[in-house]
Design a protein around this motif. Structure first.
Motif, PDB file in Angstrom:
ATOM      1  N   PRO A 104      38.589  68.685   8.196  1.00 24.02           N
ATOM      2  CA  PRO A 104      39.476  67.978   9.121  1.00 24.02           C
ATOM      3  C   PRO A 104      39.967  68.928  10.208  1.00 24.02           C
ATOM      4  CG  PRO A 104      40.085  67.537   6.836  1.00 24.02           C
ATOM      5  CD  PRO A 104      39.087  68.652   6.814  1.00 24.02           C
ATOM      6  N   GLY A 105      39.952  68.475  11.461  1.00 21.93           N
ATOM      7  CA  GLY A 105      40.414  69.352  12.533  1.00 21.93           C
ATOM      8  C   GLY A 105      39.933  68.891  13.887  1.00 21.93           C
ATOM      9  N   GLY A 106      40.321  69.647  14.907  1.00 25.38           N
ATOM     10  CA  GLY A 106      39.929  69.306  16.269  1.00 25.38           C
ATOM     11  C   GLY A 106      40.587  70.230  17.274  1.00 25.38           C
ATOM     12  N   LYS A 107      40.476  69.874  18.546  1.00 21.08           N
ATOM     13  CA  LYS A 107      41.000  70.703  19.626  1.00 21.08           C
ATOM     14  C   LYS A 107      42.524  70.661  19.681  1.00 21.08           C
ATOM     15  CE  LYS A 107      38.927  71.021  23.543  1.00 21.08           C
ATOM     16  NZ  LYS A 107      38.343  70.738  24.875  1.00 21.08           N
ATOM     17  N   MET A 108      43.089  71.740  20.162  1.00 22.29           N
ATOM     18  CA  MET A 108      44.536  71.851  20.292  1.00 22.29           C
ATOM     19  C   MET A 108      45.045  70.967  21.427  1.00 22.29           C
ATOM     20  SD  MET A 108      46.851  75.299  20.909  1.00 22.29           S
ATOM     21  CE  MET A 108      46.923  75.763  19.171  1.00 22.29           C
ATOM     22  N   ASP A 109      46.135  70.248  21.173  1.00 16.57           N
ATOM     23  CA  ASP A 109      46.794  69.439  22.193  1.00 16.57           C
ATOM     24  C   ASP A 109      47.980  70.200  22.773  1.00 16.57           C
ATOM     25  OD1 ASP A 109      45.048  67.396  21.877  1.00 16.57           O
ATOM     26  OD2 ASP A 109      46.421  66.042  20.830  1.00 16.57           O
ATOM     27  N   GLU A 110      48.442  69.750  23.940  1.00 14.09           N
ATOM     28  CA  GLU A 110      49.560  70.416  24.608  1.00 14.09           C
ATOM     29  C   GLU A 110      50.827  70.418  23.747  1.00 14.09           C
ATOM     30  OE1 GLU A 110      49.800  72.201  27.297  1.00 14.09           O
ATOM     31  OE2 GLU A 110      47.654  72.001  27.688  1.00 14.09           O
ATOM     32  N   GLU A 111      51.013  69.346  22.958  1.00 15.47           N
ATOM     33  CA  GLU A 111      52.250  69.253  22.175  1.00 15.47           C
ATOM     34  C   GLU A 111      52.216  70.066  20.885  1.00 15.47           C
ATOM     35  OE1 GLU A 111      49.808  65.508  21.169  1.00 15.47           O
ATOM     36  OE2 GLU A 111      50.262  66.746  22.922  1.00 15.47           O
ATOM     37  N   ASP A 112      51.051  70.602  20.515  1.00 17.03           N
ATOM     38  CA  ASP A 112      50.943  71.395  19.289  1.00 17.03           C
ATOM     39  C   ASP A 112      51.607  72.756  19.469  1.00 17.03           C
ATOM     40  OD1 ASP A 112      49.483  69.356  18.125  1.00 17.03           O
ATOM     41  OD2 ASP A 112      47.543  70.246  18.618  1.00 17.03           O
ATOM     42  N   LEU A 113      52.483  73.093  18.559  1.00 18.64           N
ATOM     43  CA  LEU A 113      53.190  74.371  18.651  1.00 18.64           C
ATOM     44  C   LEU A 113      52.276  75.554  18.340  1.00 18.64           C
ATOM     45  CD1 LEU A 113      56.608  73.467  16.954  1.00 18.64           C
ATOM     46  CD2 LEU A 113      56.101  73.669  19.398  1.00 18.64           C
ATOM     47  N   ASP A 114      51.354  75.347  17.388  1.00 22.81           N
ATOM     48  CA  ASP A 114      50.473  76.436  16.984  1.00 22.81           C
ATOM     49  C   ASP A 114      49.233  75.852  16.313  1.00 22.81           C
ATOM     50  OD1 ASP A 114      51.408  75.597  14.491  1.00 22.81           O
ATOM     51  OD2 ASP A 114      52.827  77.250  14.306  1.00 22.81           O
ATOM     52  N   ASP A 115      48.383  76.723  15.768  1.00 18.26           N
ATOM     53  CA  ASP A 115      47.138  76.284  15.142  1.00 18.26           C
ATOM     54  C   ASP A 115      47.403  75.431  13.902  1.00 18.26           C
ATOM     55  OD1 ASP A 115      45.331  77.746  16.927  1.00 18.26           O
ATOM     56  OD2 ASP A 115      46.170  79.535  15.975  1.00 18.26           O
ATOM     57  N   SER A 116      48.425  75.775  13.136  1.00 18.56           N
ATOM     58  CA  SER A 116      48.758  74.983  11.957  1.00 18.56           C
ATOM     59  C   SER A 116      49.121  73.555  12.346  1.00 18.56           C
ATOM     60  CB  SER A 116      49.917  75.628  11.186  1.00 18.56           C
ATOM     61  OG  SER A 116      49.566  76.902  10.709  1.00 18.56           O
ATOM     62  N   ALA A 117      49.889  73.417  13.416  1.00 14.98           N
ATOM     63  CA  ALA A 117      50.281  72.087  13.886  1.00 14.98           C
ATOM     64  C   ALA A 117      49.046  71.281  14.295  1.00 14.98           C
ATOM     65  CB  ALA A 117      51.245  72.206  15.057  1.00 14.98           C
ATOM     66  N   THR A 118      48.083  71.947  14.941  1.00 13.11           N
ATOM     67  CA  THR A 118      46.848  71.265  15.329  1.00 13.11           C
ATOM     68  C   THR A 118      46.084  70.767  14.107  1.00 13.11           C
ATOM     69  OG1 THR A 118      46.607  72.624  17.319  1.00 13.11           O
ATOM     70  CG2 THR A 118      44.639  71.530  16.511  1.00 13.11           C
ATOM     71  N   ALA A 119      45.893  71.647  13.128  1.00 13.02           N
ATOM     72  CA  ALA A 119      45.126  71.284  11.935  1.00 13.02           C
ATOM     73  C   ALA A 119      45.796  70.158  11.154  1.00 13.02           C
ATOM     74  CB  ALA A 119      44.946  72.516  11.048  1.00 13.02           C
ATOM     75  N   LEU A 120      47.118  70.234  11.001  1.00 11.81           N
ATOM     76  CA  LEU A 120      47.835  69.204  10.251  1.00 11.81           C
ATOM     77  C   LEU A 120      47.831  67.868  10.984  1.00 11.81           C
ATOM     78  CD1 LEU A 120      50.882  71.295   8.977  1.00 11.81           C
ATOM     79  CD2 LEU A 120      48.918  70.513   7.639  1.00 11.81           C
ATOM     80  N   ARG A 121      47.989  67.903  12.298  1.00 12.71           N
ATOM     81  CA  ARG A 121      47.967  66.664  13.088  1.00 12.71           C
ATOM     82  C   ARG A 121      46.611  65.991  12.988  1.00 12.71           C
ATOM     83  NH1 ARG A 121      45.675  65.949  17.573  1.00 12.71           N
ATOM     84  NH2 ARG A 121      45.635  68.159  18.150  1.00 12.71           N
ATOM     85  N   GLU A 122      45.549  66.792  13.134  1.00  8.66           N
ATOM     86  CA  GLU A 122      44.203  66.237  13.069  1.00  8.66           C
ATOM     87  C   GLU A 122      43.903  65.664  11.681  1.00  8.66           C
ATOM     88  OE1 GLU A 122      41.755  65.767  15.187  1.00  8.66           O
ATOM     89  OE2 GLU A 122      42.598  66.685  16.994  1.00  8.66           O
ATOM     90  N   ALA A 123      44.362  66.343  10.626  1.00 13.28           N
ATOM     91  CA  ALA A 123      44.135  65.847   9.267  1.00 13.28           C
ATOM     92  C   ALA A 123      44.844  64.510   9.045  1.00 13.28           C
ATOM     93  CB  ALA A 123      44.608  66.874   8.251  1.00 13.28           C
ATOM     94  N   LYS A 124      46.033  64.375   9.602  1.00 18.49           N
ATOM     95  CA  LYS A 124      46.752  63.105   9.480  1.00 18.49           C
ATOM     96  C   LYS A 124      46.024  62.003  10.244  1.00 18.49           C
ATOM     97  CE  LYS A 124      51.218  60.863  10.243  1.00 18.49           C
ATOM     98  NZ  LYS A 124      52.594  61.012  10.766  1.00 18.49           N
ATOM     99  N   GLU A 125      45.548  62.320  11.460  1.00 15.51           N
ATOM    100  CA  GLU A 125      44.856  61.325  12.276  1.00 15.51           C
ATOM    101  C   GLU A 125      43.514  60.916  11.671  1.00 15.51           C
ATOM    102  OE1 GLU A 125      44.462  62.987  16.151  1.00 15.51           O
ATOM    103  OE2 GLU A 125      46.619  62.960  16.581  1.00 15.51           O
TER     104      GLU A 125
END
Length: 258
Positions: A104-125
């Motif tokens: 699970p994962g994807g590209k970083m969005d502007e609202e992501d604070l860091d890499d962990s936030a990106t990975a967790l957001r993508e996993a939820k989506e």
């Protein structure tokens, strides 16, 4: 796929020794007393986290968001006490890598604070994994994809697997499954394919895993390389197969001099 190789000081080359992970899934609430062994394991995890964080600190400042992505290595404890990792089969609707196995994962969005936030957001989506169920342990050293994205693997523990109720995003994911992490250190069901990217030759590792309910999956490419690296660190050992192509540069240099 290109990536930074593991630190040799973290490896244990005793191949005949039973694989023992350094991760402890027990929470503080579950243990009234912390044994010396658990304390040692927890300290080792902290040591690895500090080492990797130091190595990655400069990278987090120089890599732009447009070229940055993160994937979640979500680990949980299986019924027999083994460490398992959650994987997905990408939707056939996707324009890139349709039908391939991925983390699970994807590209970083502007609202992501860091890499962990990106990975967790993508996993939820993608699979409906709630971020509050995952304890992020550390970020591993980054990999470079064939699309020249810097991909940061984020290691997280899912200690309450029974609370995870998968909800697949049909536009991105066709299936979800899990495999034992240690298969990425074993020769069994593994093969190497030598490929070229421009004038650069590299090894693509492919693992076959048969799910009792969902058939056979092929895990290869960047996903396989990331999981080999993660398993090597967590189990403190090297794979039973060669990860890289032989380096003949010194031999070529010698021949050219003669």
């Amino acid at each position: 796929m290109a990536f930074f190789p593991p630190n040799s000081q973290l490896m244990n080359c005793e191949s005949n020794k039973k694989l023992q992970p350094i991760i402890n899934f027990s929470s503080k609430e579950d243990n009234e007393e912390i044994s010396d062994n658990n304390l040692h394991e927890n300290c080792y995890i902290v040591g690895i986290k500090e080492y990797i964080t130091t190595r990655n600190l400069h990278l987090s400042k120089v890599i732009s968001r447009e070229k940055r992505a993160a994937v979640l290595i979500c680990l949980f404890q299986g019924l027999e006490g083994e460490i398992r990792v959650i994987l997905t089969k990408r939707s056939m609707k996707l324009s890139t890598h349709p039908g391939e196995v991925a983390l699970p994962g994807g590209k970083m969005d502007e609202e992501d604070l860091d890499d962990s936030a990106t990975a967790l957001r993508e996993a939820k989506e993608e699979i409906g994994l709630k971020p509050n169920l995952v304890q992020v342990i550390t970020n591993l050293e980054p990999f470079i994809s064939l699309h020249l994205l810097t991909v940061v693997p984020v290691v997280g523990l899912l200690s309450r697997i029974e609370e995870f109720k998968p909800l697949l995003n049909a536009d991105e994911v066709d299936a979800i499954f899990d495999v034992p992490l240690d298969i990425f250190l074993k020769e069994e069901n593994h093969r190497r394919v030598e490929k070229e990217w421009g004038r650069w030759k590299y090894v693509c590792h492919i693992f076959e895993y048969e799910s009792s309910k969902k058939g056979v999956y092929q895990i290869g490419g960047l996903t396989a390389s990331i999981l080999i690296h993660a398993a090597s660190i967590i189990y403190q050992t090297t794979p039973s197969f060669s990860e890289y192509l032989p380096d003949f540069s010194q031999l070529q240099f010698t021949l050219n001099m003669n």
